[in-house]
Design an enzyme around this catalytic site. Structure first.
Site, short mmCIF file in Angstrom:
data_model
loop_
_atom_site.label_atom_id
_atom_site.label_comp_id
_atom_site.label_asym_id
_atom_site.label_seq_id
_atom_site.Cartn_x
_atom_site.Cartn_y
_atom_site.Cartn_z
N GLY A 174 73.69 15.39 44.73
CA GLY A 174 72.37 15.12 44.19
C GLY A 174 71.82 13.73 44.43
O GLY A 174 72.13 13.07 45.42
N HIS A 203 40.89 41.12 37.47
CA HIS A 203 39.74 40.36 36.96
C HIS A 203 39.73 40.45 35.43
O HIS A 203 39.93 41.53 34.87
CB HIS A 203 38.44 40.95 37.51
CG HIS A 203 37.21 40.35 36.90
ND1 HIS A 203 36.74 39.10 37.27
CD2 HIS A 203 36.36 40.81 35.95
CE1 HIS A 203 35.65 38.83 36.57
NE2 HIS A 203 35.40 39.86 35.77
#
Length: 462
Positions: free
Chosen positions: A143, A439
């Protein structure tokens, strides 16, 4: 050094962050015998110091803004302030629940989990806690940590990094943020919502400079409207303590004073002193070098995540870890198209994108072959309801596929899923235009943009 295992593991993973634990889970699923070594907590930066805690702070800020602005929706509410201990309790509760779930998942997959700081002792072994773990293959996934600038000491007091910021016990009255990328803009957004006076210093010409320039300009406009100040195009020179805080000086002679300086110039790989170079692994500026299959130059060693010079995103680490696990299990794997990775800055408003910027598309395909379209969220019903503003910009190769989708507006991170399908499946505008979008949703705006690009706009002008 005693060997802890009676048999050699198929895969020994050094680092339990996004890339490491994803590789462990997938490899065990595919029948490999896996050892996972982590010095801190499984989940790594993303779960404990990055993605999850910052988004919790940002959501708390969103709630604060909603309370302040409630009258605009006909709701009578009052905003009394930020209780940082309670905010941290909320944030830490989110982290704790995910952490426990991940620990249970690791245990359920029969992965040998080792707590301790490991070191690569040979191309086929890792030493940790006085024990040696042998593996037919080693995966490096150690990391990254916050970076600083030479000569700028991060003391955790008045000059802090993102790790310190996530644990700050108060809302600073004022803060200068060094770095206008994802980390800097997210903290700027959260702290402004909490009530702090915020100034961002970015040496490059725009905020979120890796994004399409149009997205950067839209974010800058939104930040100005919110009262977030920023200085662009001049680099940091020095920082010094004042009686009440810190003073930041820039190369152009400008100076900014604040209670705190947050250094948010990115993250650097964790690789020093871990035995990588001694084992013969090729490195560059601390990064482990790999090919498109995450293989190092050492046949028994692979590397993933922030440790390699690819996009520093948790979902990239996941994908790289899975790729390595499947490759080691003998599966056919496809290299990751890093342009096809969705990218989101979770500020208010959000910046989300996938694919090529307009500038990159012109560089690759030629300026005369690139077509763009901008769809303003002002024409989208749900965005009107949410009182958010912004734009969706499409980048297309003329008469061909959409090669870039760039979106600015609240909740645009939730729309990037479809956008990545558009890019990665090399969709034509007319093909997306055939799909029905519910919608009223913000997702509908993505469909409307493709309708317009296909030459048949509905709720927008030609």
């Amino acid at each position: 050094m005693a060997n802890d295992a009676s048999t050699v593991f198929d895969l020994v993973i050094l680092g339990g962050g996004s890339g490491g634990y994803a590789a462990a889970l997938r490899a065990s699923q595919l029948g490999l015998d896996v050892a996972l070594i982590e010095k801190d907590k499984v989940g790594g930066t993303c779960l404990h110091y990055g993605c999850i805690p910052t988004k919790a702070l940002l959501h708390a800020g969103e709630v604060a803004d909603s309370a302040r602005e409630s009258a605009g929706f006909g709701v009578k509410a009052t905003f009394e302030g930020i209780d940082m201990p309670a905010v941290h309790k909320y944030k830490d509760g989110v982290i704790s629940g995910l952490y426990k779930g991940l620990q249970g998942l690791i245990a359920s997959r029969k992965i040998t989990y080792v707590e301790g700081e490991g070191r690569l002792s040979s191309p086929t072994s890792v030493d940790v806690n006085g024990q040696r773990y042998e593996g037919r293959h080693i995966l490096l996934a150690t990391g990254s940590v916050p970076k600083s600038i030479p000569g700028l000491e991060i003391d955790g007091n008045r000059i802090i990094n993102s790790d310190h910021a996530l644990k700050l016990d108060r809302v600073p009255q004022s803060v200068v943020i060094l770095g206008g990328g994802v980390i800097g803009c997210e903290f700027a957004s959260a702290w402004k919502s909490f009530g702090a006076d915020v100034t961002i210093v970015e040496g490059l010409p725009h905020l979120v400079p890796a994004e399409d320039e149009n997205s950067s300009k839209l974010l800058e406009r939104a930040f100005r409207k919110r009262g977030i100040k920023f200085s662009l195009g001049s680099f940091f020179e020095k920082a010094e303590y004042t009686d009440n805080g810190v003073k930041v000086s820039l190369a152009n002679g400008k100076e900014y004073e604040a209670e705190l300086l947050l250094v948010a110039i990115g993250r650097g790989p964790v690789s020093q002193g871990l035995g990588y170079e001694e084992a013969g692994v090729n490195m560059d500026r601390g990064y482990v070098l790999v090919d498109e299959y995450c293989r190092t130059n050492v046949p028994t060693v692979s590397a993933v995540g922030d440790l390699i010079p690819t996009l520093q995103l948790a979902h990239v680490g996941f994908a790289e870890g899975i790729l390595v696990a499947e490759r080691l299990a003998g599966m056919d794997v496809v290299p990751i198209d890093y342009d096809g990775v969705p990218r989101v800055t979770y500020s208010h408003p959000e910046v989300a994108s996938v694919g090529l910027t307009e500038a990159k598309a012109k560089e690759i395909h030629g300026a005369d072959k690139v077509v763009t379209l901008k769809y303003n969220l002002g024409g989208n019903g749900k965005s009107k309801i949410l009182k958010t503003q912004g734009e969706i910009k499409l980048v297309q190769v003329r008469d061909g596929a959409v090669v870039g989708v760039h979106m600015v507006g609240d909740r645009m991170g939730e729309q990037v899923g479809e956008a990545q399908l558009v890019y990665n499946w090399e969709a034509l505008p007319a093909e997306v235009a055939q799909l029905l979008h519910a919608h009223p949703t913000q997702n509908e705006a993505l469909g409307e943009a493709h309708l317009a690009l296909a030459g048949k706009p509905l709720h927008s002008h030609d």
